[in-house]
Write a protein that holds these residues in place. Structure first.
Motif, short mmCIF file in Angstrom:
data_model
loop_
_atom_site.label_atom_id
_atom_site.label_comp_id
_atom_site.label_asym_id
_atom_site.label_seq_id
_atom_site.Cartn_x
_atom_site.Cartn_y
_atom_site.Cartn_z
N ALA A 261 -5.50 -3.18 -8.71
CA ALA A 261 -4.82 -2.14 -9.51
C ALA A 261 -4.87 -2.53 -10.98
O ALA A 261 -4.72 -3.70 -11.33
CB ALA A 261 -3.38 -1.97 -9.06
N ARG B 193 -3.91 8.92 -11.37
CA ARG B 193 -4.42 7.68 -10.77
C ARG B 193 -5.84 7.90 -10.26
O ARG B 193 -6.16 9.00 -9.78
CB ARG B 193 -3.50 7.21 -9.65
CG ARG B 193 -2.09 6.83 -10.13
CD ARG B 193 -1.23 6.37 -8.96
NE ARG B 193 0.06 5.88 -9.39
CZ ARG B 193 1.14 6.64 -9.54
NH1 ARG B 193 1.07 7.95 -9.27
NH2 ARG B 193 2.28 6.13 -9.96
N HIS C 89 -9.49 5.96 -8.27
CA HIS C 89 -10.24 4.88 -7.64
C HIS C 89 -11.55 4.67 -8.39
O HIS C 89 -12.03 5.57 -9.09
CB HIS C 89 -10.59 5.24 -6.18
CG HIS C 89 -9.41 5.25 -5.26
ND1 HIS C 89 -9.31 6.14 -4.20
CD2 HIS C 89 -8.29 4.51 -5.22
CE1 HIS C 89 -8.18 5.94 -3.55
NE2 HIS C 89 -7.53 4.96 -4.15
N GLN D 239 -4.54 5.43 -14.61
CA GLN D 239 -4.39 4.12 -13.99
C GLN D 239 -5.34 3.98 -12.81
O GLN D 239 -5.36 4.83 -11.92
CB GLN D 239 -2.96 3.89 -13.50
CG GLN D 239 -2.74 2.49 -12.92
CD GLN D 239 -1.36 2.30 -12.32
OE1 GLN D 239 -0.71 3.28 -11.94
NE2 GLN D 239 -0.90 1.06 -12.27
N VAL E 268 -6.22 2.41 -9.34
CA VAL E 268 -5.47 1.86 -8.22
C VAL E 268 -6.43 1.31 -7.18
O VAL E 268 -7.61 1.67 -7.15
CB VAL E 268 -4.53 2.91 -7.59
CG1 VAL E 268 -3.45 3.33 -8.59
CG2 VAL E 268 -5.31 4.14 -7.12
#
Length: 283
Positions: A103, A115, A117, A154, A156
């Motif tokens: 993360a 968020r 990947h 962000q 994750v």
């Protein structure tokens, strides 16, 4: 004593004295010559039992010692950075992806949090950690989408819930993924560009390694093109559409399809310039 024996006298000595003094003088002279000869050859009468003392030379050693430098490392200039990478680029992989499992920090100070990947296709010969680092570094820059305080981002870990995924895929896999999402990325029958489909920012491995003609022709480093393509495809995921050149000869907005053409602008990799967003006319 030797000086006295060799010193001149006021009257001639007797014959025996003269012979004895001549013999002593000859003996001393022989000793002096022999001593000089041995010294000249670097020998001494005690060399076999007493180790000689090393001589410190004023000349530098042949092998210099390594001393850490206190100066900062020299960074490569833009001219020294590659425009593209050499070597064959895999045209297809397994179709399966490896996800970054770490993360990242929240990027940005204000706005809703999105968020994401990061994933790399297996068989692409690319490292998922290195790709994730590049994506996070780009999206975390104040010149990117977070700079205006309208969104936070962000990364994750793979198992965590995310709003979208940034993929690095070989051209054949990217072509299929984009086609399923309704976007044809082929030029002359070969998947060429990258694309965005719902929840997926898909980066074509060919472009990640080779850049694109407008950037190569302008001698812009590959690292800058990579920043552009991440910002462009994630920009689509954030709701931004294609744009035209803001001003001829000026920097292109990031939503110009710079992989194909800068439309009279010059390449520019970022959504923001100065204190605001750089935008062009809608297309």
């Amino acid at each position: 004593m030797i000086e006295q024996a060799l010193a001149p006298v006021s009257r001639p000595p007797s014959s025996p004295d003269r012979w004895r003094r001549w013999w002593l003088a000859a003996l001393v002279l022989t000793a002096v010559v022999a001593s000089g000869f041995l010294a000249g050859r670097g020998l001494s009468s005690s060399a076999s039992t007493v180790p000689s003392t090393p001589v410190t030379s004023a000349m530098p050693s042949v092998t210099p010692s390594i001393v850490p430098s206190s100066e900062p490392p020299v960074l490569e200039s833009a001219a020294a950075q590659p425009l593209s990478l050499t070597g064959a680029v895999p045209s297809h992989g397994s179709g399966k992806f490896t996800y970054a499992m770490t993360a990242g920090p929240v990027l940005g100070a204000a706005g809703p949090l999105r968020r994401f990947h990061v994933a790399v296709e297996q068989g692409s010969n690319e490292d998922v950690t290195a790709f994730a680092d590049a994506v996070v570094a780009t999206l975390g820059d104040q010149r990117s989408w977070i700079g205006g305080g309208q969104v936070r981002l962000q990364m994750v870990a793979g198992p965590a819930k995310a709003d979208f995924t940034v993929y690095l895929a070989t051209r054949e896999t990217a072509g299929r993924m984009c086609q399923r999402g309704g976007t044809n990325i082929k030029i002359n029958g070969v998947p060429y560009t990258s694309c965005r489909t719902t929840g997926k920012a898909i980066i074509n491995l060919d472009r990640w390694r080779l850049s694109a003609k407008p950037y190569v022709n302008a001698k812009v480093p590959l690292a800058t093109y990579r920043q552009y393509v991440v910002n462009h495809e994630v920009g689509h995921e954030l709701g931004h559409r294609h744009e035209g050149c803001p001003k001829a000869g000026g920097p292109a907005s990031v939503m110009v399809q710079q992989t194909l053409t800068t439309r009279g602008c010059v390449p520019y990799a970022w959504p923001r310039r100065g204190s605001g967003y750089l935008t062009g006319p809608a297309r």
